[in-house]
Motif scaffolding. Structure first.
Motif, PDB file in Angstrom:
ATOM      1  N   ASN A  20       0.825  -1.213   0.000  1.00  0.00           N
ATOM      2  CA  ASN A  20       0.000   0.000   0.000  1.00  0.00           C
ATOM      3  C   ASN A  20       0.858   1.261   0.000  1.00  0.00           C
ATOM      4  O   ASN A  20       0.524   2.240  -0.669  1.00  0.00           O
ATOM      5  CB  ASN A  20      -0.973   0.010   1.174  1.00  0.00           C
ATOM      6  N   VAL A  21       1.958   1.243   0.730  1.00  0.00           N
ATOM      7  CA  VAL A  21       2.872   2.389   0.717  1.00  0.00           C
ATOM      8  C   VAL A  21       3.354   2.616  -0.716  1.00  0.00           C
ATOM      9  O   VAL A  21       3.331   3.736  -1.229  1.00  0.00           O
ATOM     10  CB  VAL A  21       4.070   2.186   1.672  1.00  0.00           C
ATOM     11  N   GLN A  22       3.762   1.535  -1.363  1.00  0.00           N
ATOM     12  CA  GLN A  22       4.247   1.636  -2.740  1.00  0.00           C
ATOM     13  C   GLN A  22       3.145   2.127  -3.686  1.00  0.00           C
ATOM     14  O   GLN A  22       3.363   3.015  -4.511  1.00  0.00           O
ATOM     15  CB  GLN A  22       4.770   0.283  -3.210  1.00  0.00           C
ATOM     16  N   LYS A  23       1.954   1.571  -3.541  1.00  0.00           N
ATOM     17  CA  LYS A  23       0.824   1.946  -4.399  1.00  0.00           C
ATOM     18  C   LYS A  23       0.514   3.436  -4.295  1.00  0.00           C
ATOM     19  O   LYS A  23       0.384   4.134  -5.306  1.00  0.00           O
ATOM     20  CB  LYS A  23      -0.401   1.113  -3.995  1.00  0.00           C
ATOM     21  N   TYR A  24       0.405   3.943  -3.068  1.00  0.00           N
ATOM     22  CA  TYR A  24       0.052   5.342  -2.882  1.00  0.00           C
ATOM     23  C   TYR A  24       1.222   6.278  -3.197  1.00  0.00           C
ATOM     24  O   TYR A  24       1.010   7.413  -3.620  1.00  0.00           O
ATOM     25  CB  TYR A  24      -0.526   5.580  -1.491  1.00  0.00           C
ATOM     26  N   ARG A  25       2.447   5.804  -3.023  1.00  0.00           N
ATOM     27  CA  ARG A  25       3.619   6.599  -3.430  1.00  0.00           C
ATOM     28  C   ARG A  25       3.582   6.817  -4.937  1.00  0.00           C
ATOM     29  O   ARG A  25       3.743   7.943  -5.424  1.00  0.00           O
ATOM     30  CB  ARG A  25       4.919   5.887  -3.032  1.00  0.00           C
ATOM     31  N   LYS A  26       3.336   5.741  -5.675  1.00  0.00           N
ATOM     32  CA  LYS A  26       3.278   5.844  -7.135  1.00  0.00           C
ATOM     33  C   LYS A  26       2.091   6.691  -7.580  1.00  0.00           C
ATOM     34  O   LYS A  26       2.195   7.480  -8.514  1.00  0.00           O
ATOM     35  CB  LYS A  26       3.215   4.451  -7.758  1.00  0.00           C
ATOM     36  N   LYS A  27       0.960   6.539  -6.899  1.00  0.00           N
ATOM     37  CA  LYS A  27      -0.231   7.322  -7.222  1.00  0.00           C
ATOM     38  C   LYS A  27       0.036   8.819  -7.037  1.00  0.00           C
ATOM     39  O   LYS A  27      -0.481   9.649  -7.779  1.00  0.00           O
ATOM     40  CB  LYS A  27      -1.403   6.876  -6.347  1.00  0.00           C
ATOM     41  N   ALA A  28       0.875   9.148  -6.049  1.00  0.00           N
ATOM     42  CA  ALA A  28       1.240  10.544  -5.791  1.00  0.00           C
ATOM     43  C   ALA A  28       2.322  11.026  -6.749  1.00  0.00           C
ATOM     44  O   ALA A  28       2.709  12.201  -6.718  1.00  0.00           O
ATOM     45  CB  ALA A  28       1.712  10.700  -4.346  1.00  0.00           C
ATOM     46  N   GLY A  29       2.829  10.125  -7.585  1.00  0.00           N
ATOM     47  CA  GLY A  29       3.849  10.496  -8.556  1.00  0.00           C
ATOM     48  C   GLY A  29       5.224  10.699  -7.952  1.00  0.00           C
ATOM     49  O   GLY A  29       6.028  11.463  -8.479  1.00  0.00           O
ATOM     50  N   LEU A  30       5.497  10.004  -6.847  1.00  0.00           N
ATOM     51  CA  LEU A  30       6.777  10.150  -6.161  1.00  0.00           C
ATOM     52  C   LEU A  30       7.675   8.940  -6.408  1.00  0.00           C
ATOM     53  O   LEU A  30       7.192   7.812  -6.491  1.00  0.00           O
ATOM     54  CB  LEU A  30       6.566  10.294  -4.653  1.00  0.00           C
ATOM     55  N   THR A  31       8.970   9.189  -6.474  1.00  0.00           N
ATOM     56  CA  THR A  31       9.944   8.097  -6.516  1.00  0.00           C
ATOM     57  C   THR A  31      10.244   7.686  -5.078  1.00  0.00           C
ATOM     58  O   THR A  31       9.909   8.417  -4.121  1.00  0.00           O
ATOM     59  CB  THR A  31      11.256   8.545  -7.187  1.00  0.00           C
ATOM     60  N   GLU A  33      13.094   7.733  -3.788  1.00  0.00           N
ATOM     61  CA  GLU A  33      14.033   8.740  -3.298  1.00  0.00           C
ATOM     62  C   GLU A  33      13.295   9.973  -2.775  1.00  0.00           C
ATOM     63  O   GLU A  33      13.606  10.485  -1.695  1.00  0.00           O
ATOM     64  CB  GLU A  33      15.008   9.142  -4.402  1.00  0.00           C
ATOM     65  N   GLN A  34      12.308  10.434  -3.520  1.00  0.00           N
ATOM     66  CA  GLN A  34      11.548  11.616  -3.104  1.00  0.00           C
ATOM     67  C   GLN A  34      10.777  11.370  -1.807  1.00  0.00           C
ATOM     68  O   GLN A  34      10.794  12.209  -0.894  1.00  0.00           O
ATOM     69  CB  GLN A  34      10.576  12.041  -4.209  1.00  0.00           C
ATOM     70  N   LEU A  39      10.228  11.606   4.296  1.00  0.00           N
ATOM     71  CA  LEU A  39      10.059  10.858   5.543  1.00  0.00           C
ATOM     72  C   LEU A  39      11.315  10.882   6.410  1.00  0.00           C
ATOM     73  O   LEU A  39      11.302  10.379   7.536  1.00  0.00           O
ATOM     74  CB  LEU A  39       9.692   9.402   5.223  1.00  0.00           C
ATOM     75  N   GLU A  40      12.394  11.426   5.852  1.00  0.00           N
ATOM     76  CA  GLU A  40      13.686  11.498   6.543  1.00  0.00           C
ATOM     77  C   GLU A  40      14.233  10.117   6.882  1.00  0.00           C
ATOM     78  O   GLU A  40      14.679   9.856   8.000  1.00  0.00           O
ATOM     79  CB  GLU A  40      13.587  12.386   7.784  1.00  0.00           C
ATOM     80  N   ILE A  41      14.139   9.221   5.886  1.00  0.00           N
ATOM     81  CA  ILE A  41      14.728   7.880   5.999  1.00  0.00           C
ATOM     82  C   ILE A  41      15.509   7.621   4.715  1.00  0.00           C
ATOM     83  O   ILE A  41      15.373   8.359   3.733  1.00  0.00           O
ATOM     84  CB  ILE A  41      13.661   6.775   6.198  1.00  0.00           C
ATOM     85  N   SER A  42      16.308   6.569   4.701  1.00  0.00           N
ATOM     86  CA  SER A  42      17.060   6.240   3.490  1.00  0.00           C
ATOM     87  C   SER A  42      16.138   5.576   2.467  1.00  0.00           C
ATOM     88  O   SER A  42      15.098   5.000   2.823  1.00  0.00           O
ATOM     89  CB  SER A  42      18.224   5.306   3.820  1.00  0.00           C
ATOM     90  N   GLN A  43      16.536   5.659   1.211  1.00  0.00           N
ATOM     91  CA  GLN A  43      15.780   5.007   0.143  1.00  0.00           C
ATOM     92  C   GLN A  43      15.760   3.506   0.374  1.00  0.00           C
ATOM     93  O   GLN A  43      14.754   2.840   0.130  1.00  0.00           O
ATOM     94  CB  GLN A  43      16.388   5.369  -1.221  1.00  0.00           C
ATOM     95  N   LYS A  44      16.864   2.957   0.879  1.00  0.00           N
ATOM     96  CA  LYS A  44      16.943   1.518   1.157  1.00  0.00           C
ATOM     97  C   LYS A  44      15.930   1.123   2.229  1.00  0.00           C
ATOM     98  O   LYS A  44      15.263   0.092   2.114  1.00  0.00           O
ATOM     99  CB  LYS A  44      18.354   1.122   1.579  1.00  0.00           C
ATOM    100  N   HIS A  45      15.798   1.941   3.264  1.00  0.00           N
ATOM    101  CA  HIS A  45      14.828   1.661   4.328  1.00  0.00           C
ATOM    102  C   HIS A  45      13.409   1.636   3.755  1.00  0.00           C
ATOM    103  O   HIS A  45      12.616   0.734   4.064  1.00  0.00           O
ATOM    104  CB  HIS A  45      14.953   2.701   5.431  1.00  0.00           C
TER     105      HIS A  45
END
Length: 66
Positions: A20-31, A33-34, A39-45
């Protein structure tokens, strides 16, 4: 059930939350990295959360919800 196999299984809620995090991130047009910067976390996290490998902490869930 084999104990080795059960250790490798991820809790369903963890996987659902990550997808769901991934789904809504993509829906918001965010990578990743963005969003990770916001969220102030690493992309890997973030990647680990999205794949359901690790669950997000309560404070991080709050940031995601905002």
């Amino acid at each position: 059930m084999d104990s080795e196999a059960s250790k490798a299984e991820k809790p369903a809620i963890q996987v659902l939350f990550g997808s769901n995090v991934q789904k809504y991130r993509k829906k918001a047009g965010l990578t990743q990295e963005q969003l990770s910067e916001r969220l102030e976390i690493s992309q890997k996290h973030l990647s680990i959360i999205e794949t359901g490998t690790q669950f997000a902490s309560a404070p991080l869930i709050g940031k995601i919800a905002d």
